[in-house]
Design a protein around this motif. Structure first.
Motif, PDB file in Angstrom:
ATOM      1  N   LEU A  35       0.859  -1.187   0.000  1.00  0.00           N
ATOM      2  CA  LEU A  35       0.000   0.000   0.000  1.00  0.00           C
ATOM      3  C   LEU A  35       0.895   1.236   0.000  1.00  0.00           C
ATOM      4  CD1 LEU A  35      -2.678  -1.090   2.642  1.00  0.00           C
ATOM      5  CD2 LEU A  35      -2.692  -1.452   0.167  1.00  0.00           C
ATOM      6  N   PRO A  36       0.975   1.965  -1.115  1.00  0.00           N
ATOM      7  CA  PRO A  36       1.958   3.050  -1.259  1.00  0.00           C
ATOM      8  C   PRO A  36       1.818   4.174  -0.245  1.00  0.00           C
ATOM      9  CG  PRO A  36       0.954   2.509  -3.369  1.00  0.00           C
ATOM     10  CD  PRO A  36       0.169   1.788  -2.328  1.00  0.00           C
ATOM     11  N   ASN A  37       0.591   4.437   0.220  1.00  0.00           N
ATOM     12  CA  ASN A  37       0.385   5.605   1.071  1.00  0.00           C
ATOM     13  C   ASN A  37       0.230   5.266   2.550  1.00  0.00           C
ATOM     14  OD1 ASN A  37       0.599   8.290   0.390  1.00  0.00           O
ATOM     15  ND2 ASN A  37      -1.586   8.694   0.603  1.00  0.00           N
ATOM     16  N   ALA A  38       0.272   3.976   2.887  1.00  0.00           N
ATOM     17  CA  ALA A  38       0.173   3.573   4.289  1.00  0.00           C
ATOM     18  C   ALA A  38       1.555   3.644   4.934  1.00  0.00           C
ATOM     19  CB  ALA A  38      -0.391   2.164   4.392  1.00  0.00           C
ATOM     20  N   HIS A  39       1.571   3.734   6.253  1.00  0.00           N
ATOM     21  CA  HIS A  39       2.867   3.761   6.953  1.00  0.00           C
ATOM     22  C   HIS A  39       3.591   2.428   6.819  1.00  0.00           C
ATOM     23  CE1 HIS A  39       1.430   7.270   9.728  1.00  0.00           C
ATOM     24  NE2 HIS A  39       1.752   7.663   8.520  1.00  0.00           N
ATOM     25  N   GLY A  40       2.867   1.337   6.953  1.00  0.00           N
ATOM     26  CA  GLY A  40       3.456   0.011   6.798  1.00  0.00           C
ATOM     27  C   GLY A  40       2.374  -1.007   6.525  1.00  0.00           C
ATOM     28  N   LEU A  59       4.687  -4.024  11.334  1.00  0.00           N
ATOM     29  CA  LEU A  59       5.426  -3.148  12.242  1.00  0.00           C
ATOM     30  C   LEU A  59       6.808  -2.830  11.676  1.00  0.00           C
ATOM     31  CD1 LEU A  59       4.553  -4.740  15.718  1.00  0.00           C
ATOM     32  CD2 LEU A  59       3.792  -2.522  14.870  1.00  0.00           C
ATOM     33  N   ARG A  60       7.501  -3.882  11.223  1.00  0.00           N
ATOM     34  CA  ARG A  60       8.834  -3.672  10.649  1.00  0.00           C
ATOM     35  C   ARG A  60       8.737  -2.819   9.380  1.00  0.00           C
ATOM     36  NH1 ARG A  60      12.734  -7.603  12.390  1.00  0.00           N
ATOM     37  NH2 ARG A  60      12.463  -7.727  14.654  1.00  0.00           N
ATOM     38  N   ALA A  61       7.689  -3.037   8.583  1.00  0.00           N
ATOM     39  CA  ALA A  61       7.517  -2.279   7.341  1.00  0.00           C
ATOM     40  C   ALA A  61       7.244  -0.806   7.615  1.00  0.00           C
ATOM     41  CB  ALA A  61       6.376  -2.875   6.514  1.00  0.00           C
ATOM     42  N   ALA A  62       6.755  -0.500   8.838  1.00  0.00           N
ATOM     43  CA  ALA A  62       6.514   0.896   9.230  1.00  0.00           C
ATOM     44  C   ALA A  62       7.706   1.486   9.977  1.00  0.00           C
ATOM     45  CB  ALA A  62       5.263   0.985  10.099  1.00  0.00           C
ATOM     46  N   ASN A  79       8.793   2.812   3.749  1.00  0.00           N
ATOM     47  CA  ASN A  79       8.304   4.034   3.086  1.00  0.00           C
ATOM     48  C   ASN A  79       8.627   5.250   3.960  1.00  0.00           C
ATOM     49  OD1 ASN A  79       7.178   2.557   0.975  1.00  0.00           O
ATOM     50  ND2 ASN A  79       5.194   2.365   2.001  1.00  0.00           N
ATOM     51  N   GLU A  80       9.902   5.633   3.966  1.00  0.00           N
ATOM     52  CA  GLU A  80      10.345   6.707   4.857  1.00  0.00           C
ATOM     53  C   GLU A  80       9.559   8.001   4.647  1.00  0.00           C
ATOM     54  OE1 GLU A  80      12.296   6.525   7.293  1.00  0.00           O
ATOM     55  OE2 GLU A  80      13.502   4.722   7.011  1.00  0.00           O
ATOM     56  N   GLU A  81       9.226   8.307   3.374  1.00  0.00           N
ATOM     57  CA  GLU A  81       8.539   9.573   3.106  1.00  0.00           C
ATOM     58  C   GLU A  81       7.123   9.583   3.666  1.00  0.00           C
ATOM     59  OE1 GLU A  81       7.768   6.814  -0.383  1.00  0.00           O
ATOM     60  OE2 GLU A  81       9.459   7.374   0.891  1.00  0.00           O
ATOM     61  N   ASN A  82       6.554   8.395   3.956  1.00  0.00           N
ATOM     62  CA  ASN A  82       5.196   8.328   4.509  1.00  0.00           C
ATOM     63  C   ASN A  82       5.165   8.450   6.022  1.00  0.00           C
ATOM     64  OD1 ASN A  82       4.311   7.896   1.937  1.00  0.00           O
ATOM     65  ND2 ASN A  82       3.780   5.750   2.215  1.00  0.00           N
ATOM     66  N   LEU A  83       6.269   8.116   6.663  1.00  0.00           N
ATOM     67  CA  LEU A  83       6.262   8.005   8.113  1.00  0.00           C
ATOM     68  C   LEU A  83       6.229   9.375   8.772  1.00  0.00           C
ATOM     69  CD1 LEU A  83       8.874   5.155   8.641  1.00  0.00           C
ATOM     70  CD2 LEU A  83       6.390   4.982   8.430  1.00  0.00           C
ATOM     71  N   PRO A  84       5.536   9.481   9.897  1.00  0.00           N
ATOM     72  CA  PRO A  84       5.519  10.768  10.613  1.00  0.00           C
ATOM     73  C   PRO A  84       6.909  11.092  11.151  1.00  0.00           C
ATOM     74  CG  PRO A  84       4.481   9.040  11.920  1.00  0.00           C
ATOM     75  CD  PRO A  84       4.722   8.457  10.567  1.00  0.00           C
ATOM     76  N   LYS A  85       7.220  12.389  11.188  1.00  0.00           N
ATOM     77  CA  LYS A  85       8.508  12.838  11.694  1.00  0.00           C
ATOM     78  C   LYS A  85       8.340  13.283  13.144  1.00  0.00           C
ATOM     79  CE  LYS A  85       9.917  12.173   7.504  1.00  0.00           C
ATOM     80  NZ  LYS A  85       8.674  11.645   6.951  1.00  0.00           N
ATOM     81  N   LEU A  86       9.400  13.161  13.901  1.00  0.00           N
ATOM     82  CA  LEU A  86       9.279  13.374  15.334  1.00  0.00           C
ATOM     83  C   LEU A  86      10.464  14.167  15.863  1.00  0.00           C
ATOM     84  CD1 LEU A  86       7.433  12.451  17.745  1.00  0.00           C
ATOM     85  CD2 LEU A  86       9.088  10.635  18.117  1.00  0.00           C
ATOM     86  N   GLU A  87      10.170  15.098  16.761  1.00  0.00           N
ATOM     87  CA  GLU A  87      11.202  15.828  17.493  1.00  0.00           C
ATOM     88  C   GLU A  87      10.889  15.695  18.985  1.00  0.00           C
ATOM     89  OE1 GLU A  87      13.942  17.415  16.906  1.00  0.00           O
ATOM     90  OE2 GLU A  87      13.980  17.712  14.721  1.00  0.00           O
ATOM     91  N   LEU A  88      11.856  15.210  19.747  1.00  0.00           N
ATOM     92  CA  LEU A  88      11.708  15.074  21.188  1.00  0.00           C
ATOM     93  C   LEU A  88      12.759  15.940  21.873  1.00  0.00           C
ATOM     94  CD1 LEU A  88      11.338  11.190  21.421  1.00  0.00           C
ATOM     95  CD2 LEU A  88       9.534  12.835  21.819  1.00  0.00           C
TER      96      LEU A  88
END
Length: 704
Positions: free
Chosen positions: A341-346, A457-460, A554-563
């Protein structure tokens, strides 16, 4: 009549013939400060259909902990997921007790009237329901007993308190009657070890040791309940459905249609539907001998199903061969595709034989967590790892409407969650939701969900500790012999004697679920099933590992995070008056922000890494008063005078991830931090608060 009994580390008090006297059976049970009412009611006329019309309901009353239900409707409505799962456990434990041919509509209701935060309501409710059933006029052979086993500091603990269970690495729930085990639910709890690779799996021998401890406690409990309540049992003259076995028709079918029936069985091995039997029934009905004998469709179908069952079981026992040609310990072919699924996180499409699960992983922020109440917990629970299981009719070729998830869907999703949860670091910064869409089903779609979920999970990009796989085992006991089956299909589930699901990593077991149809299972057979399941699990994991190595995230789909962390005193500057500042930041940069008021933690998540970084810079500039970057000078408003300790009954205006803003006076709102909230709050609720702190032009509140 009241009875007290010291049983399996607990004092249990039962009141018999005190309440609900018009029910077929009723008991009021007390343990600690928990009080449970269990009732059994049955109709006087049996149903015509050949099945057990049993309904089990478990209801938690909010008054049992001194609460009024939240929301617009101030009363209990539909059951929560937790109530549904508990009702399912009670049903699975008691259903095997009913005598063959019993067909009276029967309802078992368990109501929690008072709840002690340290008492295990699942164990207590099953035992109360079991005693009520034993007291009724339904002739069961003996009372069921349920127990829970924990593992604390490497020692097994029988029937732990709820506080002890939180320290445990194991949660094992077992129900049985006398020395027979009827139902098993097990989960390994997440490791507290900082090593990300550490998990609390149990070896097969450790599971058997724990089950042996449970079995001894169950025998003690079942015998004690029987001795205590035998003299109070009711009796009734009940009619049982006598199985109309037309031996002449059965012989005719076996003599004339065995070859075609075997072919139908071969086709049925590819599907959970029994449409081939109906097609063959038409042919049998058209035969002149059948017409002359006036045998109807129901009789023919009954004979065909009996002949089918005999063929399937006899072939397994004598030839060690199954309907689809597999050996007893053989797993069906497996194929795996990830991130289709191209637009899913994983995502992962896991296919095993004729069972196919599309499992999709989605990562979210703290505000995406599922909030729910538990009677034994004061504050709402935030569920950060969710598994949803969907079973549409087309997965078995049926044209049925898609409805809200029922008990089966909730149970299968819960099993998959229990299997996978220990592999995910509890400190993982994202909320995780796995959704399993069953696209085809013929045997254990819940275990396909486990396998597909581990790879989704691994795919995400989730760094799970280890891959987890699951397999469903079956059992056939016939002609004095026992055969354990690996990776059972629908046909074997229907005609077999056990459904035993085992999930885990290479090192051990993370989840178990067993339902037995025989009336019990011995330790030797259980050991054989566990070790045969291990062999299958290792085989499946080797295939999954190969698929894992090929995953392209799909790195470009994953949410980005700053902690990052700031001075906790500066959190109020980010929030702003009534949450105005934080809302402006969220809208401006298209991000989600979660704040830890006590530790000063800031978590920013979004889909665009540039926007996430800019939001971080904006916040850092804001708290350092760099108004040039912030774009405008902070607007300070003179507050009316408030006294520390001054009390208000105010309306909840806004619910935020970090707490609730409560209207005080003169248009001013105060912040009641989430750590101080004891019950679920909703916008519009009225709540009594008092001023705790006045700082930087902000009002911090406590409960009054």
């Amino acid at each position: 009549m009241q009875y007290s009994i010291e049983l399996n580390h607990h004092l249990e008090i039962f009141d018999v013939d005190k309440v609900a006297k018009q029910a077929a059976g009723a008991v009021l049970m007390r343990q600690g400060k928990s009080v449970v009412l269990a009732t059994v009611a049955r109709e006087n006329k049996p149903v015509d259909e050949d099945f057990l019309p049993l309904t089990v309901q478990y209801i938690e009353k909010t008054y049992s902990v001194g609460k009024i239900p939240g929301g617009y409707i101030k009363r209990e409505t539909k059951p929560s997921d937790a109530e549904t799962l508990t009702a399912r456990i009670i049903d699975r434990s008691l259903r095997p007790l009913f005598p063959k041919g019993y067909a009276y509509p029967t309802q078992i209701v368990v109501m929690v009237l008072s709840a002690d935060s340290e008492v295990d309501l699942q164990v207590m409710s099953l035992n109360a329901a079991s005693v009520a059933l034993f007291l009724s006029d339904i002739p069961i052979k003996a009372p069921v007993c349920g127990v829970r086993i924990a593992r604390i500091d490497h020692e097994f603990v029988l029937n732990p308190s709820n506080t002890e269970l939180k320290k445990s690495s194991l949660d094992l729930y077992v129900a049985g009657v006398k020395d027979e085990l009827l139902m098993i639910e097990m989960r390994a709890l997440p490791s507290k070890n900082e090593d990300i690779q550490a998990m609390n799996e149990l070896s097969e021998d450790e599971v058997l040791h724990a089950l042996n401890l449970a079995q001894k406690a169950i025998l003690n409990g079942s015998n004690s309940y029987e001795e205590l309540f035998l003299k109070h049992r009711k009796t009734a003259n009940l009619e049982y459905k006598i199985e109309n076995e037309n031996l002449e028709l059965l012989s005719f079918v076996e003599d004339n249609f065995s070859a075609k029936l075997k072919n139908a069985i071969n086709q049925m091995a590819k599907s959970e539907r029994a449409s081939e039997i109906y097609e063959l029934a038409k042919e049998v009905l058209s035969h002149q001998i059948v017409v002359d004998a006036s045998w109807d469709e129901e009789e023919v179908l009954n004979a065909l199903n009996k002949a089918k069952r005999k063929i399937v079981r006899h072939q397994i026992i004598t030839e060690k061969k199954r309907a689809d040609g597999r050996a007893l310990n053989e797993v069906r072919p497996i194929s795996i595709e990830t991130n289709i699924l191209p637009n899913a996180h994983g995502s992962c499409l896991f296919t095993r034989g004729q069972t196919q699960a599309l499992v999709v992983a989605t990562l979210g922020s703290d505000s995406d967590a599922q909030m729910f109440d538990l009677l034994t917990e004061k504050a709402p629970i935030s569920e950060r790892f969710m598994v949803n299981y969907n079973f549409p009719g087309f997965s078995v070729g049926e044209a049925s409407p898609i409805k809200a998830p029922g008990r089966r869907e909730l149970g299968h999703g819960n099993l998959a969650k229990r299997a996978l949860y220990p592999s995910v670091d509890e400190a993982y910064p994202f909320v995780i939701r796995l959704v399993s869409e069953i696209l085809e089903s013929n045997g254990s779609s819940s275990m396909a969900t486990v396998c597909g979920g581990a790879l989704a999970l691994r795919a995400a990009g989730v760094k799970s500790a280890k891959l987890v796989a699951g397999v469903a085992m079956g059992l056939v006991f016939e002609e004095g012999q026992t055969a354990v089956l690996t990776d059972i299909m629908g046909l074997e589930d229907h005609d077999g004697d056990m459904d035993f699901k085992v999930a885990g990593s290479k090192e051990g077991i993370t989840a178990l679920q067993m339902d037995i149809k025989l009336g019990g299972i011995d330790q030797d057979t259980l050991k054989t099933a566990l070790y045969q399941a291990k062999e299958a699990r290792l085989h499946i994991l080797s295939i999954m590992e190969e698929a894992d190595r090929k995953i392209i995230v799909n790195e470009e789909n994953l949410p980005k995070l700053e902690l990052f962390s700031i001075d906790p005193k500066k959190i109020v500057d980010i929030i702003g008056q009534a949450g105005k500042t934080i809302k402006e930041i969220i809208d401006k940069f298209g991000v989600s922000i979660d704040l830890d008021r006590d530790q000063g933690g800031v978590k920013i998540a979004g889909t665009n890494s540039t926007q996430v970084k800019e939001a971080k810079d904006y916040i850092l500039a804001l708290i350092s008063k760099d108004t040039k970057f912030a774009g405008k000078k902070p607007f300070k408003k003179e507050l009316p005078h408030f006294d520390i300790g001054e009390e208000f009954e105010g309306k909840v205006k806004t619910i935020a991830p970090f707490g609730a803003f409560v209207e005080l006076r003169d248009g001013i709102d105060g912040l009641l931090h989430g750590s101080k909230i004891q019950t679920m709050l909703r916008e519009g609720d009225m709540i009594k608060v008092k001023v705790a702190e006045l700082k930087n032009g902000k009002v911090a509140l406590d409960l009054a």
